[in-house]
Design a protein around this motif. Sequence first.
Motif, PDB file in Angstrom:
ATOM      1  N   ALA A 160       0.901  -1.126   0.122  1.00 18.19           N
ATOM      2  CA  ALA A 160       0.145  -0.188   0.053  1.00 18.19           C
ATOM      3  C   ALA A 160       0.871   1.108  -0.174  1.00 18.19           C
ATOM      4  CB  ALA A 160      -1.097  -0.072   1.238  1.00 18.19           C
ATOM      5  N   GLU A 161       1.887   1.210   0.545  1.00 22.12           N
ATOM      6  CA  GLU A 161       2.775   2.519   0.791  1.00 22.12           C
ATOM      7  C   GLU A 161       3.483   2.457  -0.595  1.00 22.12           C
ATOM      8  OE1 GLU A 161       4.235   2.690   5.466  1.00 22.12           O
ATOM      9  OE2 GLU A 161       5.095   0.905   4.238  1.00 22.12           O
ATOM     10  N   ARG A 162       3.897   1.510  -1.221  1.00 21.91           N
ATOM     11  CA  ARG A 162       4.505   1.810  -2.481  1.00 21.91           C
ATOM     12  C   ARG A 162       3.552   2.155  -3.522  1.00 21.91           C
ATOM     13  NH1 ARG A 162       7.033  -3.785  -1.984  1.00 21.91           N
ATOM     14  NH2 ARG A 162       9.146  -3.446  -1.018  1.00 21.91           N
ATOM     15  N   ALA A 163       2.266   1.741  -3.407  1.00 18.69           N
ATOM     16  CA  ALA A 163       1.217   2.186  -4.435  1.00 18.69           C
ATOM     17  C   ALA A 163       0.991   3.648  -4.001  1.00 18.69           C
ATOM     18  CB  ALA A 163       0.063   1.326  -4.096  1.00 18.69           C
ATOM     19  N   GLY A 171       3.254   6.034  -3.168  1.00 18.80           N
ATOM     20  CA  GLY A 171       4.290   6.495  -3.772  1.00 18.80           C
ATOM     21  C   GLY A 171       4.329   6.630  -5.431  1.00 18.80           C
ATOM     22  N   TRP A 172       4.025   5.587  -5.904  1.00 18.25           N
ATOM     23  CA  TRP A 172       3.537   5.638  -7.482  1.00 18.25           C
ATOM     24  C   TRP A 172       2.576   6.217  -7.681  1.00 18.25           C
ATOM     25  CZ3 TRP A 172       7.748   4.698  -9.795  1.00 18.25           C
ATOM     26  CH2 TRP A 172       8.528   3.381  -9.663  1.00 18.25           C
ATOM     27  N   ARG A 173       1.532   6.406  -6.784  1.00 21.23           N
ATOM     28  CA  ARG A 173       0.343   7.411  -7.121  1.00 21.23           C
ATOM     29  C   ARG A 173       0.630   8.922  -7.170  1.00 21.23           C
ATOM     30  NH1 ARG A 173      -2.837  10.600  -5.377  1.00 21.23           N
ATOM     31  NH2 ARG A 173      -1.977  10.705  -3.047  1.00 21.23           N
ATOM     32  N   LEU A 174       1.413   9.133  -6.323  1.00 21.87           N
ATOM     33  CA  LEU A 174       2.216  10.577  -5.952  1.00 21.87           C
ATOM     34  C   LEU A 174       2.944  11.082  -7.400  1.00 21.87           C
ATOM     35  CD1 LEU A 174       2.972  10.611  -2.207  1.00 21.87           C
ATOM     36  CD2 LEU A 174       1.235  11.874  -3.276  1.00 21.87           C
ATOM     37  N   ILE A 193       7.436  15.555  -5.104  1.00 15.61           N
ATOM     38  CA  ILE A 193       7.824  14.171  -5.251  1.00 15.61           C
ATOM     39  C   ILE A 193       8.351  13.693  -4.189  1.00 15.61           C
ATOM     40  CG2 ILE A 193       9.928  13.015  -6.347  1.00 15.61           C
ATOM     41  CD1 ILE A 193      10.323  15.352  -8.512  1.00 15.61           C
ATOM     42  N   PRO A 194       7.650  12.393  -3.737  1.00 14.97           N
ATOM     43  CA  PRO A 194       8.127  11.785  -2.359  1.00 14.97           C
ATOM     44  C   PRO A 194       9.491  11.682  -2.075  1.00 14.97           C
ATOM     45  CG  PRO A 194       6.364  10.525  -3.701  1.00 14.97           C
ATOM     46  CD  PRO A 194       6.905  11.555  -4.679  1.00 14.97           C
ATOM     47  N   GLU A 195      10.565  11.536  -2.886  1.00 19.25           N
ATOM     48  CA  GLU A 195      11.812  11.594  -2.414  1.00 19.25           C
ATOM     49  C   GLU A 195      12.103  12.819  -1.951  1.00 19.25           C
ATOM     50  OE1 GLU A 195      11.344   8.150  -5.240  1.00 19.25           O
ATOM     51  OE2 GLU A 195      10.456  10.311  -5.110  1.00 19.25           O
ATOM     52  N   ALA A 196      11.658  13.886  -2.016  1.00 15.96           N
ATOM     53  CA  ALA A 196      11.948  15.210  -1.586  1.00 15.96           C
ATOM     54  C   ALA A 196      11.846  15.312  -0.210  1.00 15.96           C
ATOM     55  CB  ALA A 196      11.019  16.396  -2.236  1.00 15.96           C
TER      56      ALA A 196
END
Length: 123
Positions: free
Chosen positions: A23-26, A28-31, A102-105
């Motif tokens: 769910a967390e990966r999903a 991240g990809w959604r964002l 971007i989530p990595e930010a």
Amino acid sequence: MKYLILIYSNPRSRDIWDNFSDAERAEGWRLHGALVEDLAEAGELVVVEGLAEPSKSRTVQVTDGRTVTSDGPFAEAKEYLAGFFLIECESMERAIEHASRIPEATLGLVEVRPVLAPGGLEM
């Protein structure tokens, strides 16, 4: 003006991603997907790509007209380029606005860099 939004990865961020639930990966990809859609709708997206792991890379060196490739040495850094967005928008502030989504930010792994105009070092 064009801006390159660079997304980096490192062993810590890779470990975080690997330990995410499905769910967390999903999410991240959604964002990422939502940002791509918004940039495309605004006419600001030029291209977006993810990159393969550094182990798939080759170093290229030309000496005396002879091309030699190797799988290393790589740059002496733990961080590596994981992907990028090339966008065209009116200002650095607008590019930063997009990059902040971007989530990595949240890990400090996103960089915004202006793209130089063709034929020169002037922006």
